[in-house]
Motif scaffolding. Structure first.
Motif, PDB file in Angstrom:
ATOM      1  N   ASN A 236     -19.605  53.623  26.356  1.00 54.86           N
ATOM      2  CA  ASN A 236     -20.423  53.819  27.550  1.00 54.86           C
ATOM      3  C   ASN A 236     -21.806  53.193  27.396  1.00 54.86           C
ATOM      4  O   ASN A 236     -22.336  52.575  28.325  1.00 54.86           O
ATOM      5  CB  ASN A 236     -20.545  55.318  27.837  1.00 54.86           C
ATOM      6  CG  ASN A 236     -21.070  55.611  29.228  1.00 54.86           C
ATOM      7  OD1 ASN A 236     -20.487  55.184  30.217  1.00 54.86           O
ATOM      8  ND2 ASN A 236     -22.170  56.330  29.304  1.00 54.86           N
TER       9      ASN A 236
ATOM     10  N   ILE B  57     -14.607  55.966  32.980  1.00 57.78           N
ATOM     11  CA  ILE B  57     -14.381  56.660  34.243  1.00 57.78           C
ATOM     12  C   ILE B  57     -14.009  58.122  34.033  1.00 57.78           C
ATOM     13  O   ILE B  57     -14.458  59.007  34.756  1.00 57.78           O
ATOM     14  CB  ILE B  57     -13.271  55.957  35.057  1.00 57.78           C
ATOM     15  CG1 ILE B  57     -13.616  54.489  35.277  1.00 57.78           C
ATOM     16  CG2 ILE B  57     -13.031  56.662  36.383  1.00 57.78           C
ATOM     17  CD1 ILE B  57     -14.881  54.269  36.073  1.00 57.78           C
TER      18      ILE B  57
ATOM     19  N   LYS C 283     -14.021  46.548  31.003  1.00 60.13           N
ATOM     20  CA  LYS C 283     -15.164  46.848  31.866  1.00 60.13           C
ATOM     21  C   LYS C 283     -15.150  48.297  32.342  1.00 60.13           C
ATOM     22  O   LYS C 283     -16.181  48.957  32.397  1.00 60.13           O
ATOM     23  CB  LYS C 283     -15.180  45.904  33.073  1.00 60.13           C
ATOM     24  CG  LYS C 283     -15.381  44.434  32.703  1.00 60.13           C
ATOM     25  CD  LYS C 283     -15.338  43.550  33.936  1.00 60.13           C
ATOM     26  CE  LYS C 283     -15.555  42.093  33.570  1.00 60.13           C
ATOM     27  NZ  LYS C 283     -15.480  41.204  34.768  1.00 60.13           N
ATOM     28  N   LYS C 284     -13.970  48.777  32.736  1.00 58.45           N
ATOM     29  CA  LYS C 284     -13.802  50.159  33.182  1.00 58.45           C
ATOM     30  C   LYS C 284     -12.677  50.796  32.374  1.00 58.45           C
ATOM     31  O   LYS C 284     -11.593  50.218  32.264  1.00 58.45           O
ATOM     32  CB  LYS C 284     -13.490  50.224  34.672  1.00 58.45           C
ATOM     33  CG  LYS C 284     -14.649  49.815  35.570  1.00 58.45           C
ATOM     34  CD  LYS C 284     -14.298  50.063  37.036  1.00 58.45           C
ATOM     35  CE  LYS C 284     -15.483  49.743  37.936  1.00 58.45           C
ATOM     36  NZ  LYS C 284     -15.180  50.030  39.357  1.00 58.45           N
TER      37      LYS C 284
ATOM     38  N   ASP D 243      -8.822  52.825  39.036  1.00 55.47           N
ATOM     39  CA  ASP D 243      -8.859  51.377  38.882  1.00 55.47           C
ATOM     40  C   ASP D 243      -9.609  51.059  37.589  1.00 55.47           C
ATOM     41  O   ASP D 243     -10.840  51.092  37.534  1.00 55.47           O
ATOM     42  CB  ASP D 243      -9.556  50.732  40.079  1.00 55.47           C
ATOM     43  CG  ASP D 243      -8.762  50.884  41.365  1.00 55.47           C
ATOM     44  OD1 ASP D 243      -7.525  50.834  41.294  1.00 55.47           O
ATOM     45  OD2 ASP D 243      -9.373  51.076  42.432  1.00 55.47           O
ATOM     46  N   VAL D 244      -8.854  50.765  36.528  1.00 54.97           N
ATOM     47  CA  VAL D 244      -9.442  50.491  35.210  1.00 54.97           C
ATOM     48  C   VAL D 244      -8.715  49.312  34.575  1.00 54.97           C
ATOM     49  O   VAL D 244      -7.589  48.969  34.964  1.00 54.97           O
ATOM     50  CB  VAL D 244      -9.344  51.714  34.273  1.00 54.97           C
ATOM     51  CG1 VAL D 244     -10.150  52.891  34.811  1.00 54.97           C
ATOM     52  CG2 VAL D 244      -7.885  52.132  34.066  1.00 54.97           C
TER      53      VAL D 244
ATOM     54  N   VAL E 108     -19.418  49.465  28.789  1.00 55.39           N
ATOM     55  CA  VAL E 108     -18.091  49.784  29.304  1.00 55.39           C
ATOM     56  C   VAL E 108     -18.199  51.081  30.111  1.00 55.39           C
ATOM     57  O   VAL E 108     -18.608  52.110  29.575  1.00 55.39           O
ATOM     58  CB  VAL E 108     -17.061  49.956  28.163  1.00 55.39           C
ATOM     59  CG1 VAL E 108     -15.702  50.311  28.737  1.00 55.39           C
ATOM     60  CG2 VAL E 108     -16.976  48.694  27.323  1.00 55.39           C
ATOM     61  N   GLU E 109     -17.852  51.035  31.368  1.00 53.16           N
ATOM     62  CA  GLU E 109     -17.946  52.225  32.212  1.00 53.16           C
ATOM     63  C   GLU E 109     -16.735  53.124  31.964  1.00 53.16           C
ATOM     64  O   GLU E 109     -15.610  52.778  32.317  1.00 53.16           O
ATOM     65  CB  GLU E 109     -17.999  51.833  33.685  1.00 53.16           C
ATOM     66  CG  GLU E 109     -18.166  53.027  34.624  1.00 53.16           C
ATOM     67  CD  GLU E 109     -18.158  52.632  36.082  1.00 53.16           C
ATOM     68  OE1 GLU E 109     -18.212  53.535  36.937  1.00 53.16           O
ATOM     69  OE2 GLU E 109     -18.093  51.413  36.377  1.00 53.16           O
TER      70      GLU E 109
END
Length: 357
Positions: free
Chosen positions: A167, A174, A148-149, A230-231, A171-172
């Motif tokens: 992206n 970061i 997700k990240k 936070d990934v 999927v973000e």
């Protein structure tokens, strides 16, 4: 089995190498360890820059096209088969997992491609840490979001292209982490990252990935300052290196050139290695871009015809000249220079050995 031309590896270089020999009447056999031919093309949803005569298209579409154009010729496709050795009489040993069988060929082209290099750090074995290519396989071939990240470790044009795919698929991304002080990629990718608000942390490295059973946090050292993310996904873009096992089995002479990805077989202007009648093409001949991968395959294939009698020598000569001209324009200057240096040095060595026999 008997064949005129045996090709080990059914990716873009192998499929390209098969075309001219098959079109001119040679019996061609392609061996590939995967269930599907096409190699990495099968998970490339990006539009590729291809040799002249090809429209720009995705890797997925190109894979099917390269296979379809061989259908009308005498080409055997042996999928889920692997080269595992050679016999004393020169035949190649191939296995399908259950049976091992020999293949006798006049000529062999090895187009095994490249493998991804990794970058280790504390916590790099946690679930959620994978190579950038593995993330692309999950995304485009398996249709599964790998996380997700995410953060991406390492920079190159392929990594940026897959970052874009991640992206845009939800999927973000970061951040991108790069240990060097500069980033050498094309302007279009840089522009996209700015538009997508994906920062690049240069002079940085991952100090640790944390999580009780999978990645939940990544700590980086950014110019001496610790930064936490936070990934649940870390994509490692450590670059590529040529796959050498078949060349080592055959006893081909190797050389180390960092500009071409590390260790690789020596070869001449025909892409023939130190073992007579054994050729190389694609990333196995030096890490390069897709256009050049296909062109080296074409050059190895046309060189097969050039080494045999009863073929149109004028056509072969003109075709080789045009392919070399296009290859010179397609490659990065440092890659092109290293390739020419390899060829020149090998041909001088071979000439010296021949003259002193």
């Amino acid at each position: 089995m008997e064949t005129d031309l045996l090709i080990i590896g059914g990716g873009p270089a192998g499929l390209s190498a098969a075309y001219e020999p098959a079109r001119h009447g040679l019996k061609v056999t392609i061996v590939d360890e995967s269930l599907r031919l096409g190699g990495q093309l099968n998970q490339q949803s990006q539009v590729l820059d291809l040799p002249s005569g090809f429209a720009k298209q995705t890797g997925m579409k190109l894979s099917q096209f390269l296979q379809d154009r061989l259908l009308n010729y005498d080409v055997d496709l042996l999928t889920k088969c692997t080269m595992i050795g050679t016999y004393k009489d020169g035949r190649i040993g191939v296995t399908n997992g259950n049976t091992t069988f020999p293949i006798q060929s006049q000529k062999t082209i090895i187009t095994t491609g490249a493998a991804e290099d990794s970058i280790s750090f504390p916590g790099w074995t946690l679930p959620g840490v994978m190579t950038i290519g593995a993330a692309q396989i999950l995304l485009n071939r398996e249709k599964v979001l790998p996380g997700k990240k995410a953060i991406v470790l390492g920079t190159n044009n392929l990594a940026f292209e897959i970052t874009k795919q991640l992206n845009e698929s939800g999927v973000e991304v970061i951040a991108i982490i790069e240990q060097e002080s500069t980033v050498d990629v094309d302007a279009d990718n840089i522009a996209y990252l700015k538009q997508a608000n994906i920062p690049i942390y240069v002079n940085s490295s991952i100090t640790r990935a944390r999580g009780p059973g999978e990645v939940e946090m990544v700590l980086i050292n950014n110019n001496g300052t610790e930064v936490a993310f936070d990934v649940d996904l870390v994509c490692i873009a450590g670059g590529l290196f040529p796959i050498l096992e078949p060349f080592q089995v055959l006893g081909c002479e190797l050389i180390y050139l960092s500009e071409l990805g590390g260790w690789l077989p020596k070869y001449d202007t025909n892409f023939e290695t130190s073992i007579p009648n054994t050729y190389v093409a694609g990333n196995a001949a030096g890490i390069t871009a897709m256009k050049a991968i296909m062109l080296t395959g074409d050059l190895a294939g046309i060189s097969i015809l050039d080494s045999l009698e009863n073929y149109n020598s004028d056509y072969v000569k003109k075709r080789k000249e045009s392919l070399w001209t296009e290859l010179a324009k397609a490659e990065q200057p440092e890659v092109w220079s290293a390739r020419l240096s390899l060829i020149k040095e090998f041909e001088l060595e071979r000439k010296y050995v021949t003259s002193n026999r």
